[in-house]
Motif scaffolding. Structure first.
Motif, PDB file in Angstrom:
ATOM      1  N   UNK A 135       0.766  -1.151   0.065  1.00 12.47           N
ATOM      2  CA  UNK A 135       0.001   0.161   0.012  1.00 12.47           C
ATOM      3  C   UNK A 135       0.813   1.426   0.183  1.00 12.47           C
ATOM      4  N   UNK A 136       2.049   1.264   0.925  1.00 11.77           N
ATOM      5  CA  UNK A 136       2.820   2.504   1.054  1.00 11.77           C
ATOM      6  C   UNK A 136       4.058   2.059   1.521  1.00 11.77           C
ATOM      7  N   UNK A 137       5.276   1.698   0.729  1.00  9.41           N
ATOM      8  CA  UNK A 137       6.510   1.426   1.099  1.00  9.41           C
ATOM      9  C   UNK A 137       7.101   2.474   2.186  1.00  9.41           C
ATOM     10  N   UNK A 138       6.918   3.908   1.737  1.00  6.64           N
ATOM     11  CA  UNK A 138       7.459   4.849   2.598  1.00  6.64           C
ATOM     12  C   UNK A 138       6.812   4.778   4.006  1.00  6.64           C
ATOM     13  N   UNK A 139       5.528   4.627   4.032  1.00  7.06           N
ATOM     14  CA  UNK A 139       4.646   4.504   5.388  1.00  7.06           C
ATOM     15  C   UNK A 139       5.283   3.406   6.080  1.00  7.06           C
ATOM     16  N   UNK A 140       5.280   2.399   5.516  1.00  7.14           N
ATOM     17  CA  UNK A 140       5.745   1.120   6.033  1.00  7.14           C
ATOM     18  C   UNK A 140       7.022   1.268   6.662  1.00  7.14           C
ATOM     19  N   UNK A 141       7.987   1.896   5.824  1.00  3.49           N
ATOM     20  CA  UNK A 141       9.456   2.074   6.223  1.00  3.49           C
ATOM     21  C   UNK A 141       9.209   3.056   7.765  1.00  3.49           C
ATOM     22  N   UNK A 142       8.582   4.060   7.759  1.00  9.43           N
ATOM     23  CA  UNK A 142       8.398   4.834   9.067  1.00  9.43           C
ATOM     24  C   UNK A 142       7.811   3.867  10.240  1.00  9.43           C
ATOM     25  N   UNK A 143       6.624   3.226  10.103  1.00 10.88           N
ATOM     26  CA  UNK A 143       6.117   2.580  11.193  1.00 10.88           C
ATOM     27  C   UNK A 143       6.949   1.210  11.559  1.00 10.88           C
ATOM     28  N   UNK A 144       7.387   0.546  10.387  1.00  2.08           N
ATOM     29  CA  UNK A 144       8.320  -0.602  10.910  1.00  2.08           C
ATOM     30  C   UNK A 144       9.505  -0.468  11.625  1.00  2.08           C
ATOM     31  N   UNK A 145      10.058   0.769  11.280  1.00  2.00           N
ATOM     32  CA  UNK A 145      11.418   0.967  11.878  1.00  2.00           C
ATOM     33  C   UNK A 145      11.060   1.478  13.465  1.00  2.00           C
ATOM     34  N   UNK A 146       9.906   2.534  13.659  1.00  2.00           N
ATOM     35  CA  UNK A 146       9.558   2.882  14.815  1.00  2.00           C
ATOM     36  C   UNK A 146       9.189   1.945  15.608  1.00  2.00           C
ATOM     37  N   UNK A 147       8.561   0.847  14.991  1.00  2.00           N
ATOM     38  CA  UNK A 147       7.722  -0.168  15.938  1.00  2.00           C
ATOM     39  C   UNK A 147       8.835  -1.083  16.418  1.00  2.00           C
ATOM     40  N   UNK A 148       9.851  -1.428  15.548  1.00  2.00           N
ATOM     41  CA  UNK A 148      10.812  -2.472  16.136  1.00  2.00           C
ATOM     42  C   UNK A 148      11.696  -1.607  17.203  1.00  2.00           C
ATOM     43  N   UNK A 149      11.797  -0.174  16.889  1.00  2.00           N
ATOM     44  CA  UNK A 149      12.705   0.287  18.068  1.00  2.00           C
ATOM     45  C   UNK A 149      11.838   0.219  19.247  1.00  2.00           C
ATOM     46  N   UNK A 150      10.634   0.601  19.236  1.00  2.00           N
ATOM     47  CA  UNK A 150       9.918   0.602  20.667  1.00  2.00           C
ATOM     48  C   UNK A 150       9.596  -0.632  21.266  1.00  2.00           C
ATOM     49  N   UNK A 151       9.286  -1.743  20.374  1.00  2.00           N
ATOM     50  CA  UNK A 151       9.024  -3.240  20.806  1.00  2.00           C
ATOM     51  C   UNK A 151      10.354  -3.771  21.363  1.00  2.00           C
ATOM     52  N   UNK A 152      11.342  -3.687  20.638  1.00  2.00           N
ATOM     53  CA  UNK A 152      12.890  -4.230  21.331  1.00  2.00           C
ATOM     54  C   UNK A 152      13.296  -3.684  22.276  1.00  2.00           C
ATOM     55  N   UNK A 153      12.970  -2.295  22.791  1.00  2.00           N
ATOM     56  CA  UNK A 153      13.644  -1.506  23.734  1.00  2.00           C
ATOM     57  C   UNK A 153      12.678  -0.774  24.757  1.00  2.00           C
ATOM     58  N   UNK A 154      12.672  -0.925  25.809  1.00  2.00           N
ATOM     59  CA  UNK A 154      11.523  -0.544  26.575  1.00  2.00           C
ATOM     60  C   UNK A 154      11.813   1.090  26.895  1.00  2.00           C
ATOM     61  N   UNK A 155      13.310   1.433  26.714  1.00  2.00           N
ATOM     62  CA  UNK A 155      13.835   2.912  26.880  1.00  2.00           C
ATOM     63  C   UNK A 155      13.030   3.560  25.784  1.00  2.00           C
ATOM     64  N   UNK A 156      13.144   3.133  24.822  1.00  2.00           N
ATOM     65  CA  UNK A 156      12.465   3.672  23.296  1.00  2.00           C
ATOM     66  C   UNK A 156      11.022   3.927  23.600  1.00  2.00           C
ATOM     67  N   UNK A 157      10.342   2.862  24.095  1.00  2.00           N
ATOM     68  CA  UNK A 157       8.960   3.038  24.302  1.00  2.00           C
ATOM     69  C   UNK A 157       8.580   3.905  25.219  1.00  2.00           C
ATOM     70  N   UNK A 158       9.293   3.960  26.519  1.00  2.00           N
ATOM     71  CA  UNK A 158       8.994   5.063  27.419  1.00  2.00           C
ATOM     72  C   UNK A 158       9.314   6.428  26.608  1.00  2.00           C
ATOM     73  N   UNK A 159      10.516   6.740  25.798  1.00  2.00           N
ATOM     74  CA  UNK A 159      10.710   7.605  25.312  1.00  2.00           C
ATOM     75  C   UNK A 159       9.596   8.402  24.461  1.00  2.00           C
ATOM     76  N   UNK A 160       9.127   7.496  23.516  1.00  2.00           N
ATOM     77  CA  UNK A 160       7.831   7.617  22.778  1.00  2.00           C
ATOM     78  C   UNK A 160       6.717   8.216  23.733  1.00  2.00           C
ATOM     79  N   UNK A 161       6.505   7.541  24.711  1.00  2.00           N
ATOM     80  CA  UNK A 161       5.288   7.903  25.318  1.00  2.00           C
ATOM     81  C   UNK A 161       5.587   9.245  26.279  1.00  2.00           C
TER      82      UNK A 161
END
Length: 445
Positions: free
Chosen positions: A333-359
């Protein structure tokens, strides 16, 4: 009259820029040539003995964790492969061609001439391999990480409060484990923290500039130097994130409350100085290689590689067969949007500090929105919001990377695609807190 004109040109900024750039290119050639002058038998023996090190045996393993998040070891193989590159008959030709046997994820060997990149860390890593195994490289990498963090703290404290500075550094260094690359991706650690040291020093030097002309001169020269050195050291991993951070450090050197026009001009000068120097330094390696291998061979290889990673160059490789169907549909549907969401999602799922930072960033900017709405359309509040949004302006560069090189970001998500978000959240945190404090101070007044 001619002597006067010559003296005037020698004192001009264009001459200083060209001279600095050329001096750096010569230094780069000498550095990599010197790396191949070190005794090869000793280095090869220590390289072979390094194969059992976790820094190499954990290649292509993405669930190895240090502290709160994962670290990646993939790039460490290049330390060994470049150190053992094929002897071309002279140190200069050996450095230029960079003929290596690369270990693939499947365990096979790919023979290639890796002359697209400088491998500027080679002198440092070869000296370490001359002393001992690859574990020795951890020592200078850790020293650079500590020095870079300290320099950044000093530069940031000139503009921000202590809590804001510590929060910024915590997000920057730990949300995607950039700091812990001292025992992970050694090459990314070396290149990132050298750049962080240079941009921190630049910010401190800019702040002490006696006038606008001196400020501009120092900004351009530091941007040229930082862009060239980062290109020399980098594997084209996260240049968009680093140039965004470089622009941020240029911005914070300006007096607080500076006119928006000057803020934008300053960041544009930092962007183009760094960006052009990065690109031209990268291209200089092709020029050097062309003198040995021929222009046609080098530039056809370079253009092919650039086409591979830009736009839809790897669309035939994506989406991958093991992806869930919903992710495949999202990508299509959108490789560009997928790149943004997938990289951000991986960063937050894999590291609790990143998830807290986002929050934390999300909560801060919601608070900013609420305060700005309740405060009405006062001129002072608008100025506060404009300054904070200008502080976040460099993030457009990272967004541009995800749009233009989306497949590159997706394929390398755990290696460096996710690490862009450390810079995004850190800058959004700083700009959000600054906006919130400014709005509250205006309300109290």
């Amino acid at each position: 009259m001619n002597k006067t004109r010559l003296t005037s040109f020698a004192d001009s900024l264009p001459f200083k820029v060209m001279f600095l750039f050329l001096v750096l290119q010569v230094a780069f050639v000498l550095s990599n040539t010197a790396a191949n002058c070190l005794p090869r038998p000793v280095i090869e023996s220590h390289a072979q003995g390094s194969e059992s090190s976790a820094l190499l045996s954990n290649m292509y393993v993405y669930d190895h964790r240090v502290a709160a998040g994962p670290v990646c070891f993939d790039n460490n193989r290049f330390i060994i492969e470049v150190a053992r590159q094929k002897d071309q008959g002279s140190p200069f030709k050996t450095m230029t061609v960079a003929e290596i046997d690369d270990v693939t994820k499947a365990g096979g060997i790919t023979h290639q001439q890796y002359y697209r990149y400088w491998h500027g860390w080679q002198l440092l890593t070869n000296v370490c391999l001359f002393i001992g195994g690859i574990d020795v490289v951890v020592v200078p990498a850790a020293a650079l990480a500590i020095a870079g963090s300290a320099c950044a703290y000093v530069a940031l404290r000139k503009r921000f409060s202590k809590p804001l500075t510590l929060g910024f550094l915590a997000i920057l260094l730990f949300s995607t484990n950039l700091f812990f690359n001292v025992i992970g991706d050694l090459l990314l650690c070396i290149s990132f923290f050298v750049a962080l040291i240079m941009m921190s020093c630049m910010s401190l030097r800019l702040e002490s500039a006696p006038n606008a002309r001196a400020f501009t001169s120092r900004l351009v020269l530091w941007s040229i130097a930082t862009g060239a050195v980062f290109s020399f050291l980098d594997f084209l991993t996260i240049p968009a994130a680093v140039v965004a951070l470089h622009c941020f450090f240029a911005f914070i050197a300006l007096p607080e409350g500076e006119r928006p026009k000057r803020c934008v001009v300053t960041m544009m000068q930092a962007l183009f100085g760094f960006g052009l120097s990065f690109v031209f330094t990268w291209a200089m390696k092709w020029v050097v290689a062309a003198f040995v291998l021929g222009w046609n061979e080098v530039f056809s290889n370079v253009l092919g590689e650039m086409g591979l990673w830009s736009a839809h160059g790897t669309s035939s490789l994506l989406p991958q067969a093991d992806w869930p169907q919903i992710l495949k549909e999202f990508y299509c549907m959108s490789p560009q949007l997928f790149a943004i969401c997938s990289t951000a999602g991986y960063a937050m799922i894999s590291n609790v500090v990143c998830l807290v930072s986002f929050a934390a960033v999300l909560a801060i900017w919601i608070a900013v929105l609420v305060c700005s709405i309740r405060g009405g359309a006062q001129e002072g509040r608008r100025k506060v919001l404009i300054q904070s949004l200008l502080m976040a302006l460099p993030l457009v560069v990272i967004l541009g990377y995800f749009v233009v090189m989306h497949d590159h970001a997706i394929v390398h998500i755990p290696v460096f695609g996710c690490k862009n978000w450390a810079i995004v959240f850190a800058i959004l945190f700083a700009s959000g807190v600054s906006a919130l404090r400014g709005l509250r101070s205006r309300k109290a007044a």
